[in-house]
Scaffold this motif. Structure first.
Motif, PDB file in Angstrom:
ATOM      1  N   UNK A  98       0.823  -1.200   0.000  1.00 38.76           N
ATOM      2  CA  UNK A  98       0.000   0.000   0.000  1.00 38.76           C
ATOM      3  C   UNK A  98       0.864   1.259   0.000  1.00 38.76           C
ATOM      4  N   UNK A  99       1.905   1.280   0.813  1.00 41.18           N
ATOM      5  CA  UNK A  99       2.790   2.446   0.888  1.00 41.18           C
ATOM      6  C   UNK A  99       3.485   2.672  -0.455  1.00 41.18           C
ATOM      7  N   UNK A 100       3.995   1.606  -1.042  1.00 43.57           N
ATOM      8  CA  UNK A 100       4.723   1.733  -2.306  1.00 43.57           C
ATOM      9  C   UNK A 100       3.823   2.155  -3.453  1.00 43.57           C
ATOM     10  N   UNK A 101       2.607   1.618  -3.520  1.00 39.39           N
ATOM     11  CA  UNK A 101       1.716   1.962  -4.627  1.00 39.39           C
ATOM     12  C   UNK A 101       1.171   3.378  -4.494  1.00 39.39           C
ATOM     13  N   UNK A 102       1.037   3.883  -3.281  1.00 40.12           N
ATOM     14  CA  UNK A 102       0.551   5.251  -3.102  1.00 40.12           C
ATOM     15  C   UNK A 102       1.589   6.247  -3.606  1.00 40.12           C
ATOM     16  N   UNK A 103       2.860   5.924  -3.416  1.00 38.73           N
ATOM     17  CA  UNK A 103       3.944   6.737  -3.964  1.00 38.73           C
ATOM     18  C   UNK A 103       3.928   8.169  -3.483  1.00 38.73           C
ATOM     19  N   UNK A 104       4.085   9.092  -4.426  1.00 39.10           N
ATOM     20  CA  UNK A 104       4.175  10.520  -4.104  1.00 39.10           C
ATOM     21  C   UNK A 104       2.828  11.113  -3.704  1.00 39.10           C
ATOM     22  N   UNK A 107       0.371  11.702   1.515  1.00 44.93           N
ATOM     23  CA  UNK A 107       0.862  12.823   2.322  1.00 44.93           C
ATOM     24  C   UNK A 107       1.880  12.352   3.361  1.00 44.93           C
ATOM     25  N   UNK A 108       2.777  13.246   3.750  1.00 45.31           N
ATOM     26  CA  UNK A 108       3.846  12.886   4.689  1.00 45.31           C
ATOM     27  C   UNK A 108       3.300  12.388   6.019  1.00 45.31           C
ATOM     28  N   UNK A 109       2.228  12.996   6.492  1.00 46.94           N
ATOM     29  CA  UNK A 109       1.662  12.576   7.782  1.00 46.94           C
ATOM     30  C   UNK A 109       1.114  11.155   7.705  1.00 46.94           C
ATOM     31  N   UNK A 110       0.439  10.852   6.580  1.00 43.14           N
ATOM     32  CA  UNK A 110      -0.125   9.516   6.417  1.00 43.14           C
ATOM     33  C   UNK A 110       0.988   8.481   6.224  1.00 43.14           C
TER      34      UNK A 110
END
Length: 128
Positions: A98-104, A107-110
């Motif tokens: 999930x983290x990798x696919x969200x990419x840029x 948001x930094x907080x999330x």
């Protein structure tokens, strides 16, 4: 009179060839469109929703607490009968996916909350 008929036939042949070319272009454009574009457009969303490893709770990655995210992933991983590896590995893989696919777009907080969820997951599985 013969020159007129030649000029007329040239114009007619030009029109015919132009009409054939535009018809060919239209057919070619229709052929080049991929038919399965809709199904492949959001493949990562489909993986998150229909994963063979885990049956995730709805909105698990949108929860406000890293501890809640980790607990939800742990529940999902332990209750799943379809996973191929350990519960810890499946849960961590889904979180990393999930983290990798969200990419840029994440948001930094999330992103920070999800990274903390990785640490919580390690703690919950006793791998710290």
């Amino acid at each position: 009179m013969a020159t007129r008929s030649k000029a007329t036939s040239r114009k007619t042949s030009r029109k015919a060839s132009t009409a054939r070319a535009s018809a060919t272009r239209k057919q070619g454009a229709a052929r080049k469109r991929p038919t399965a574009k809709r199904t492949t457009k959001r493949w990562s969303q489909r993986v998150t929703r229909e994963s063979n490893a885990l049956d995730l709770e709805h909105g698990v990655f949108k929860q406000t607490s890293a501890r809640k995210i980790a607990a939800s992933l742990k529940r999902s991983a332990e209750s799943s009968r379809r996973r191929k590896s350990s519960a810890y590995r499946s849960a961590l893989s889904m979180l990393t996916f999930y983290i990798n696919r969200a990419g840029k777009n994440l948001p930094k907080t999330e992103r920070a909350r999800l990274e903390r969820a990785k640490d919580e997951l390690k703690r919950e599985f006793g791998r710290e």
